[in-house]
Scaffold this motif. Structure first.
Motif, PDB file in Angstrom:
ATOM      1  N   VAL A 104       0.846  -1.205   0.000  1.00 54.09           N
ATOM      2  CA  VAL A 104       0.000   0.000   0.000  1.00 54.09           C
ATOM      3  C   VAL A 104       0.878   1.251   0.000  1.00 54.09           C
ATOM      4  CG1 VAL A 104      -1.560   1.395   1.433  1.00 54.09           C
ATOM      5  CG2 VAL A 104      -2.092  -1.001   0.978  1.00 54.09           C
ATOM      6  N   THR A 108       1.138   3.757  -3.088  1.00 50.49           N
ATOM      7  CA  THR A 108       0.759   5.159  -2.846  1.00 50.49           C
ATOM      8  C   THR A 108       1.793   6.096  -3.459  1.00 50.49           C
ATOM      9  OG1 THR A 108      -0.439   4.644  -0.811  1.00 50.49           O
ATOM     10  CG2 THR A 108       0.337   6.910  -1.070  1.00 50.49           C
ATOM     11  N   TYR A 109       3.072   5.808  -3.231  1.00 49.31           N
ATOM     12  CA  TYR A 109       4.127   6.655  -3.790  1.00 49.31           C
ATOM     13  C   TYR A 109       4.127   6.606  -5.318  1.00 49.31           C
ATOM     14  CZ  TYR A 109       6.202   8.192   0.523  1.00 49.31           C
ATOM     15  OH  TYR A 109       6.414   8.832   1.717  1.00 49.31           O
ATOM     16  N   SER A 112       1.048   8.425  -6.621  1.00 42.71           N
ATOM     17  CA  SER A 112       1.181   9.860  -6.331  1.00 42.71           C
ATOM     18  C   SER A 112       2.124  10.554  -7.305  1.00 42.71           C
ATOM     19  CB  SER A 112       1.668  10.073  -4.892  1.00 42.71           C
ATOM     20  OG  SER A 112       0.701   9.628  -3.976  1.00 42.71           O
ATOM     21  N   GLY A 136       1.443  12.311   2.604  1.00 44.57           N
ATOM     22  CA  GLY A 136       1.355  10.865   2.433  1.00 44.57           C
ATOM     23  C   GLY A 136       1.937  10.069   3.590  1.00 44.57           C
ATOM     24  N   SER A 182      -1.591  12.357  -2.286  1.00 45.55           N
ATOM     25  CA  SER A 182      -1.031  11.227  -1.527  1.00 45.55           C
ATOM     26  C   SER A 182      -1.951  10.773  -0.406  1.00 45.55           C
ATOM     27  CB  SER A 182       0.344  11.587  -0.966  1.00 45.55           C
ATOM     28  OG  SER A 182       0.241  12.702  -0.107  1.00 45.55           O
ATOM     29  N   THR A 185      -4.982   8.921  -1.941  1.00 44.10           N
ATOM     30  CA  THR A 185      -4.500   7.670  -2.553  1.00 44.10           C
ATOM     31  C   THR A 185      -4.201   6.640  -1.475  1.00 44.10           C
ATOM     32  OG1 THR A 185      -3.568   8.828  -4.451  1.00 44.10           O
ATOM     33  CG2 THR A 185      -2.703   6.642  -3.993  1.00 44.10           C
ATOM     34  N   PHE A 186      -3.487   7.044  -0.419  1.00 41.42           N
ATOM     35  CA  PHE A 186      -3.162   6.111   0.658  1.00 41.42           C
ATOM     36  C   PHE A 186      -4.434   5.558   1.285  1.00 41.42           C
ATOM     37  CE2 PHE A 186      -2.738   5.020   5.078  1.00 41.42           C
ATOM     38  CZ  PHE A 186      -1.754   4.050   5.021  1.00 41.42           C
ATOM     39  N   LEU A 189      -6.239   3.030  -0.952  1.00 43.39           N
ATOM     40  CA  LEU A 189      -5.522   1.754  -1.024  1.00 43.39           C
ATOM     41  C   LEU A 189      -5.578   1.017   0.326  1.00 43.39           C
ATOM     42  CD1 LEU A 189      -2.390   2.803  -3.095  1.00 43.39           C
ATOM     43  CD2 LEU A 189      -4.311   1.398  -3.874  1.00 43.39           C
TER      44      LEU A 189
END
Length: 193
Positions: A104, A108-109, A112, A136, A182, A185-186, A189
């Protein structure tokens, strides 16, 4: 007024994205949360999310042609080096026997940086990579650690937003967009694990 500018510049240097990420990944390692399967996971995270992105500053300072491009050139190469480091971590996360939480973070990175490159290069909107790479890891720390990490994360994000606006590096919505890239997105996920 000059004192505030100096403090804002110091905050921006101390919270350079790769350093913020390195601190967050180290705190997660020390907390013994079930993110890392072993020391190799931590080393790859530090290499891909911290060391490779930090190389951009040394390279742009050492190469005269790149140094001549100023802050915008430094910002551009920081994005490219970050993309390379994040790709390394992402490929490792998928290829090795890493935990779902580690995947995850790596995903995420990767997502992003793709979104930031799209916004910055494709849409010509200066979404803040600094805010993105601050929000993030801090959202991840709040998610995995809770408690003290929540007010600490909010305080660091607020400080980065203030410093970026004080130094006129970004406008408010550029910072909010970078943070949302970020953070959201995090959380999306993380909801899958």
């Amino acid at each position: 007024m000059k004192v505030l500018d100096t403090i804002a510049k110091i905050v921006r240097v101390i919270t350079v994205p790769a350093v913020t990420t390195g601190c967050a990944m180290t705190l997660l390692w020390l907390s013994e949360t079930p993110i890392y399967s072993g020391v190799t996971d931590y080393v790859i995270a530090m290499l891909g999310l911290t060391a490779v992105p930090l190389l951009s500053y040394g390279v742009t300072a050492a190469v005269p042609a790149l140094r001549a491009k100023g802050r915008e050139g430094q910002r551009k190469y920081a994005m490219y080096f970050s993309a390379a480091g994040y790709l390394l971590c992402f490929v490792y996360a998928l290829a090795a026997h890493t935990t779902a939480a580690y995947r995850v973070i790596a995903c995420t990175y990767m997502i992003s940086i793709v979104l930031l490159l799209f916004l910055n290069k494709g849409m010509h909107f200066k979404a803040s990579g600094h805010a993105c790479s601050t929000a993030g890891p801090l959202v991840a720390m709040c998610y995995f650690l809770g408690g003290w990490a929540v007010p600490a994360g909010i305080a660091v994000c607020a400080l980065v937003i203030w410093a970026s606006m004080e130094t006129k590096q970004h406008r408010f919505w550029e910072l909010m967009t970078g943070s949302a890239v970020s953070g959201v997105t995090f959380l999306c996920l993380a909801a899958l694990i």
